[in-house]
Write a protein that holds these residues in place. Sequence first.
Motif, mmCIF file in Angstrom:
data_model
loop_
_atom_site.group_PDB
_atom_site.id
_atom_site.type_symbol
_atom_site.label_atom_id
_atom_site.label_comp_id
_atom_site.label_asym_id
_atom_site.label_seq_id
_atom_site.Cartn_x
_atom_site.Cartn_y
_atom_site.Cartn_z
ATOM 1 N N SER B 46 -0.106 -3.194 -4.317
ATOM 2 C CA SER B 46 -0.163 -2.930 -2.871
ATOM 3 C C SER B 46 0.302 -4.150 -2.095
ATOM 4 O O SER B 46 0.956 -4.018 -1.056
ATOM 5 N N ASP B 158 2.614 3.934 -1.511
ATOM 6 C CA ASP B 158 1.541 3.226 -2.220
ATOM 7 C C ASP B 158 0.564 4.227 -2.837
ATOM 8 O O ASP B 158 -0.344 4.706 -2.173
ATOM 9 N N GLU B 159 0.766 4.532 -4.091
ATOM 10 C CA GLU B 159 -0.044 5.528 -4.804
ATOM 11 C C GLU B 159 -0.319 6.747 -3.932
ATOM 12 O O GLU B 159 -1.469 7.119 -3.712
HETATM 13 MG MG LIG Z 1 -3.237 -0.760 -4.325
#
Ligand SMILES: [Mg+2]
Lengths: 272, 255
Positions: B46, B158-159
């Motif tokens: 991240s 991000d995911e």
């Molecule tokens: Mg993360």
Amino acid sequence: MAASATDGGGVKPLPLLSIGATPSPLVRSGLQVSSLLIPLLLWTVISALELVDGKFLPSPAAVLESLASMAREGILFQDIVASTGRVFAGFFLATLVAVPLGICMGVYPAICALCEPLIAMLRYMPAAAFIPLLIIYLGIGEEPKIALIFLGTVYFNVLMVMDAVKFVPKELIETTLTLGGRGRQVLVQVVARYSLPSIIDTLRINIATSWNLVVVAELVAAEVGLGKRIQLAQRFFRTDQIFAELIVLGLIGFAIDMGFRLLLRLSCRWAL
Amino acid sequence: MELQVRHLSKTFGSGQHRKEVLRDISFALRSGEFLSLVGSSGSGKSTILRLIAGLEQPSSGQVLVDGQAVQGPGPDRGMVFQKYSLYPWLSAAENVAFGMRLQGLPQRDIKERTAYFLEVVGLQDAARKLPRELSGGMQQRVAIARTLATNPKVLLLDEPFGALDLQIREAMQDFLLQLWQRTGLTVLLITHDVEEALVLAQRVHVLAPHPGRIVSTVEVDLDKSDLNQLRLSAAFLEKRRTLAGVLRQLEPALV
Ligand SMILES: [Mg+2]
Ligand SMILES: Nc1ncnc2c1ncn2[C@@H]1O[C@H](COP(=O)(O)OP(=O)(O)OP(=O)(O)O)[C@@H](O)[C@H]1O
């Protein structure tokens, strides 16, 4: 009456006082009505049986009569206008300062560091203790009363708005920045908007304090107002009038509370 | 368009609380490419994305978009977070329109583009629903549409499917791949899910933790016409096993 909604074969209903039990709407309304009706009933019985001297505890009928006569004479209306006017003026000014300041303190740690210690201390100085000073500075007109309400509510409003703002998800602010949002847009369109339900709730809770203060202010120096009337009534031992004014205070407060709840429901449907 | 990440390092805190999170990260991404970074939790994935987005400043190194150093967040690098990123008081359509409103696009364009991008993500029928009335997968599609509507040069994810359950996650992967194939987007996807990275990306960088650094790179040259078949094919499973093995080796302390 059962506590839980479903009451199917052989399943014992939850008792009313177990944690997580929700009474059915009917039971709930019943309880809510009783909340007001039982004290009223007790009051009626006690005064009917003359358990307490009527000079100290006037009967509901006497209070109603005194309410009616004050309404007829126009005093009641005049008092209500005077007191609510002061409350709204003072509280409105406090809101005007507290909401932007609270939001900035919640968003910018630097502003928070600058303001929080001072506010945390000022908040512990009882507003009523400022009355003499306010009279010296502002005289005995409306200004010191409005200023008192302002002082008594602004700090709590600031701190509670600041706390509300801290619940805005960081992702929401950062998303806004990556969508091209600028400082002011983020503050107004995202932070303030997201916190609006909590801000309305904060105001709803804190406006109660301003009712306390308006009565205190009127006891000290005023011509009209609900608090002033109570003081005059004491001089003439008119407990019926005192009761009547107290009930009016309670009802107005209740109505304001409901007003804020309605505002919340209308403006923040998404949060309910 | 070219995104260049050059010798990026990031250290949080100082003194006793000093924590080196990223060390000398370099890679590049060109128009139309789909790149993925995989790494275990805490490996700094991240943080890399936040540096590219401009939400954090690097301790050293830089991020360049078309040769220009990134100074802060901006709509040329659209970001989609794992969750909590829709405006809960706005409908799906208003969410999609929000970024364009911030940028002051003309009302007519906003209307047209909102309708278009809702359709792109298959949510034209949910236009008036509030986020809480949408499933997790639909919410993420709205978030993607909102980002695409501001016309970013690169999409940073991000995911984005990390909070969804397996079936929906696979459906969303299919959706994203098709979106990429159809629109020629440029995508940087971050995930801890090896399968997700291999299914979607053309190239996968593996991130080792403590501090985060790129330790290997896998080119994915598989036939992606049918993802369900791909997920079960021998070639895919082999690649997946190797990659999972690499990741496991980087994390010996976990067992
Ligand atoms: Mg993360
Ligand atoms: N603002 C910060 N201050 C201090 N430490 C931070 C900060 N942001 C991240 N870290 C630390 O950096 C490390 C990497 O965090 P990061 O969120 O980038 O990892 P990640 O790979 O995305 O993990 P996950 O898979 O759990 O999302 C973590 O150990 C985290 O504690």
